[in-house]
Design an enzyme around this catalytic site. Structure first.
Site: not given
Lengths: 176, 169
Positions: B137, B140
């Site tokens: 994550e 990202h």
């Protein structure tokens, strides 16, 4: 309209095989799908999905035959259903290695198939030297009857083939 | 439910900016983001850029996975990994990269500093599945997808949890 073919090309490895083949296809209006291209024992091998919009097998053959001849590659074409965007996710990896001998792949994969393994990818190599070759194989697949079934199957194989080094590892996919 | 951007959407390649306002708009966005995460195929993590909001916000919740250590639902604002230990290969998939999974090397253990939804800073130590999800994550937020970090299946030397057949049993 898509017209997919599986194109198989095999021949002595040399520089430029991939670029010349794919350039001919691109200039002929083709589109590529999934492919496996690798060197096996001094040969370069291509298995490649090709979509040719018009003309079918004859047109594809016409595009590739001159390049294949120039590069001295064997060419084979099969019409296929081009099923893209339907990847199956492996949940188990099996690695095997041992002193090279005939029958190793047959024995291991028979045991695994009987225990429900659907093989998605298998790659193997022969290493060592000519006097003492070893065989090494990586399999990724789906344990359709569960991983326990594969573990039990390998355990019984191992009892009769103690020279083989076999590891089985679940593949956990973190999907985010 | 927010719309998930999918590769090759260029917005997924942007570096996100830090969050400075911990206001009601942020709280509403966090609820929408979590709802979108839970509706996904894996449902264990999501980052704000995946829904087109280029701010350093991510949520991870791996509590549905049995027999692992985790921090429950983890809302991470402006997260920073401060320490890495070990590495292992694992397979990842992503809502922003449909119909593809691949092998990626990640740190086994990490230490993480992140603010919660009120802006309070916390430090976390985590490992394994949860650490992998958090690293995915945070990537990202830096415009990276797992497909930027793929390793070859053929040269996989980084096995973990090996179940070896025992001789003669």
């Amino acid at each position: 309209m898509h017209h997919w073919f599986m194109v198989t090309l095999v021949g002595q490895d040399q520089i430029g095989i991939v670029s010349k083949i794919t350039t001919a296809l691109y200039q002929g209006g083709c589109n590529l799908g999934e492919a496996s291209m690798l060197r096996l024992g001094g040969n370069f091998t291509i298995m490649m999905m090709v979509d040719i919009p018009t003309g079918g097998k004859d047109a594809l053959n016409h595009l590739l035959q001159p390049v294949a001849k120039e590069l001295q590659l064997h060419l084979h074409l099969d019409a296929i259903e081009g099923l893209l965007h339907h990847h199956q996710v492996p949940n188990v990896r099996v690695s095997v290695h041992g002193a090279d001998r005939a029958g190793m792949v047959a024995q291991v994969t028979s045991v695994l198939a009987n225990a429900g393994l659907n093989i998605l990818a298998l790659e193997s190599d022969v290493g060592g030297n000519a006097n003492h070759p070893f065989y090494l194989m990586h399999i990724e697949g789906i344990a359709t009857a569960g991983i326990l079934a594969l573990e039990e199957a390998l355990r019984s194989l191992f009892a009769s083939q103690p020279d083989l080094k076999v590891t089985l590892e679940p593949i956990e996919t973190v999907v985010m | 439910m927010l719309n998930i951007l999918t590769y090759p959407d260029p917005r997924l390649k942007n570096v996100s900016v830090s969050v400075t306002e911990f206001d009601e708009k942020l709280q509403a966005f966090l609820m929408d983001l979590e709802e979108t995460m839970r509706a996904g195929p894996g449902g264990v993590g999501i980052a704000a850029p995946q829904v087109g909001r280029l701010e350093r916000i991510a949520i991870v919740d791996v509590s549905s996975k049995p027999k692992i250590s985790h921090h429950g639902r983890l809302v991470m604002i402006n997260p920073e990994i401060t320490d890495w230990d070990g590495f292992e290969m694992g397979r990842e998939g992503c809502m922003s990269v449909p119909d593809y999974t691949g092998n990626v090397i990640r740190a086994t253990k990490i230490r993480l500093v992140a603010q919660d939804k009120q802006g309070v800073s916390h430090e976390y130590s985590m490992e394994g599945y949860e650490a992998r999800a958090v690293q995915h994550e945070i990537d990202h937020l830096d415009g990276l997808l797992f497909i930027d970090r793929l390793v070859s299946r053929r040269h996989d030397l980084f096995q973990r949890k090996v179940y070896e057949s025992k001789k003669g049993t």
